[in-house]
Design a protein around this motif. Structure first.
Motif, PDB file in Angstrom:
ATOM      1  N   GLY A  42       0.811  -1.213   0.000  1.00  0.00           N
ATOM      2  CA  GLY A  42       0.000   0.000   0.000  1.00  0.00           C
ATOM      3  C   GLY A  42       0.839   1.255   0.000  1.00  0.00           C
ATOM      4  N   GLN A  43       1.913   1.261   0.778  1.00  0.00           N
ATOM      5  CA  GLN A  43       2.781   2.436   0.837  1.00  0.00           C
ATOM      6  C   GLN A  43       3.523   2.622  -0.472  1.00  0.00           C
ATOM      7  OE1 GLN A  43       3.037   4.618   3.705  1.00  0.00           O
ATOM      8  NE2 GLN A  43       3.723   5.775   1.924  1.00  0.00           N
ATOM      9  N   ARG A  44       3.927   1.530  -1.092  1.00  0.00           N
ATOM     10  CA  ARG A  44       4.628   1.620  -2.368  1.00  0.00           C
ATOM     11  C   ARG A  44       3.729   2.242  -3.443  1.00  0.00           C
ATOM     12  NH1 ARG A  44       5.745  -3.230  -2.612  1.00  0.00           N
ATOM     13  NH2 ARG A  44       4.246  -3.981  -4.146  1.00  0.00           N
ATOM     14  N   ILE A  45       2.477   1.826  -3.461  1.00  0.00           N
ATOM     15  CA  ILE A  45       1.531   2.398  -4.422  1.00  0.00           C
ATOM     16  C   ILE A  45       1.293   3.870  -4.127  1.00  0.00           C
ATOM     17  CG2 ILE A  45      -0.861   2.319  -5.220  1.00  0.00           C
ATOM     18  CD1 ILE A  45      -0.772  -0.719  -4.735  1.00  0.00           C
ATOM     19  N   ALA A  46       1.104   4.198  -2.846  1.00  0.00           N
ATOM     20  CA  ALA A  46       0.872   5.593  -2.471  1.00  0.00           C
ATOM     21  C   ALA A  46       2.068   6.467  -2.835  1.00  0.00           C
ATOM     22  CB  ALA A  46       0.576   5.691  -0.976  1.00  0.00           C
ATOM     23  N   ASN A  47       3.262   5.953  -2.624  1.00  0.00           N
ATOM     24  CA  ASN A  47       4.462   6.718  -2.991  1.00  0.00           C
ATOM     25  C   ASN A  47       4.489   7.008  -4.486  1.00  0.00           C
ATOM     26  OD1 ASN A  47       5.276   6.610  -0.321  1.00  0.00           O
ATOM     27  ND2 ASN A  47       6.726   4.943  -0.617  1.00  0.00           N
ATOM     28  N   ALA A  48       4.128   6.004  -5.287  1.00  0.00           N
ATOM     29  CA  ALA A  48       4.122   6.187  -6.741  1.00  0.00           C
ATOM     30  C   ALA A  48       3.066   7.204  -7.158  1.00  0.00           C
ATOM     31  CB  ALA A  48       3.875   4.854  -7.435  1.00  0.00           C
TER      32      ALA A  48
END
Length: 416
Positions: A42-48
């Motif tokens: 989830g954090q990886r997607i939000a960062n992108a």
């Protein structure tokens, strides 16, 4: 007389089945990667999403290549709306347990712009389909707009990139309800069988070919009908009392962040009580009591519910110092901050209505007959439930509603 099945319609059905099978095969290998690692999925997607409004998992890179991703991003920017797109495989047991609701809630919790957001995501039930979400209200009718895109005649043979682009257009149009009803009204009519005037029961071009197509098409059509029915039910049914996004906040990273916030607020309250003028602060003793209770709760906090309790107690202490208490923290999720208004709410299975303080976001959800995001806790059987469903004898927060039902300090004393 033999019956000829519309070969174009049958071909579309078989193509859809092949896409389902291909997606199932490609997502099997990526589910494990979504589960672990730092940062979380989830954090990886939000960062992108902080650098582009479009996130496409590598499993969908062929269906939505970088050039199409840039086109989608440009299309979104031209709308001027806070639209973001997340296309990623969803399978049971992955980081989002195969649930688009959980994906949406997790990503939204990790984005800085939490007030206004339209999110278009992969559908956890049907690959190559989409789901729409919107916060805080339903201004752009995103859920129905995105659902409508998948049922339009023009989208029957569309790829994922074209389908997503159409969904963005329909959201920007702001007529999701109307488009959805129109699309539903057009379903089921175009592929009528015709009678052949020349074939016989034994001809190679007549019943033999028809039987071959029906052998493939009938199961496929049944599967398609089930998918359509499920999508219709999902669109029409009211939101559950406790949606999957309720549980999306309980992540280790979130808990650490909330703990730091609680520590800072309790420390600030202690400093404020020490600096207060005893004679000019009638509520000083109440503030000191709240400070002591907040420190005790913080020291023994076992998770987000206790950390939220420390925040509620710190808020109670600050209000006592100022002598002008406002509304408490949001009843449904105190991590939303101080409530904006009070409203009546009836829990499922109960006839009586509670008067609770809610933030604007939760108030909008109730007004639109959607379930608000609720802070979870763990019951005696280890299940995750809304915190207010834990017996009040075991939970100060269920007893007090973080200040909506009684003061947090009083709830703490009652639970003891």
């Amino acid at each position: 007389m033999s019956t000829e099945v519309d070969q174009g319609a049958a071909k579309r059905v078989i193509t859809a089945l092949a896409a389902l099978l291909l997606t199932a095969l490609t997502t099997t290998g990526t589910a494990g990667a979504a589960d672990g690692g730092t940062p979380s999925a989830g954090q990886r997607i939000a960062n992108a999403l902080r650098t582009s409004p479009v996130y496409v998992d590598e499993a969908y890179a062929e269906a939505v290549p970088p050039s199409r991703q840039r086109q989608l991003a440009d299309r979104i920017r031209r709308t001027g709306l806070p639209i973001k797109v997340v296309l990623t495989p969803l399978t049971k047991g992955d980081a989002f347990d195969g649930e688009s609701d959980l994906l949406a809630g997790t990503v939204r919790d990790r984005l800085p712009e939490r007030r206004d957001l339209v999110l278009i995501t992969s559908d956890g039930d049907f690959p190559d389909s989409l789901q729409g979400y919107e916060w805080p209200g339903d201004t752009h009718q995103a859920r129905k707009a995105v659902a409508a895109a998948g049922f339009l005649d023009e989208m029957r043979d569309a790829g994922l990139a074209d389908l997503t682009a159409k969904a963005v257009d329909l959201v920007a149009e702001g007529k999701g309800e109307q488009r959805y009803e129109e699309a539903m009204g057009d379903l089921g009519g175009s592929a009528r069988p015709t009678q052949s005037g020349s074939g016989t029961a034994g001809s190679d071009s007549g019943s033999g070919m028809t039987g071959w197509w029906l052998f493939i098409a009938v199961p496929a059509l049944a599967l398609t009908a089930l998918a359509t029915r499920a999508a219709l039910l999902r669109s029409r049914r009211p939101s559950p009392a406790v949606p999957h996004v309720v549980f999306a906040t309980a992540r280790a990273a979130d808990e650490a962040r909330v703990r730091r916030r609680a520590e800072a607020e309790v420390l600030a309250l202690g400093e404020a009580t020490r600096a207060a003028d005893v004679a000019a602060t009638p509520g000083l003793q109440q503030a000191l009591d709240a400070y002591a209770a907040a420190g005790t709760v913080l020291d023994g906090a076992r998770g987000l519910p206790d950390l939220a309790g420390a925040l509620a107690l710190a808020q109670e202490g600050r209000d006592a110092l100022t002598g002008s208490p406002g509304l408490p923290l949001c009843f449904f999720n105190p991590l939303h901050g101080r409530a904006a208004l009070r409203t009546g709410w009836r829990p499922l299975g109960r006839r009586d209505r509670l008067d609770v303080a809610v933030c604007q976001e939760c108030a909008d959800a109730l007004r639109n007959r959607r379930a608000p995001e609720v802070l979870p806790d763990t019951d005696e059987d280890g299940r995750r439930v809304p915190y207010f469903e834990v017996p009040v004898g075991r939970s100060a927060w269920a007893a007090s509603g973080y200040g909506s039902l009684m003061s947090p300090s009083a709830g703490l004393a009652r639970a003891r």
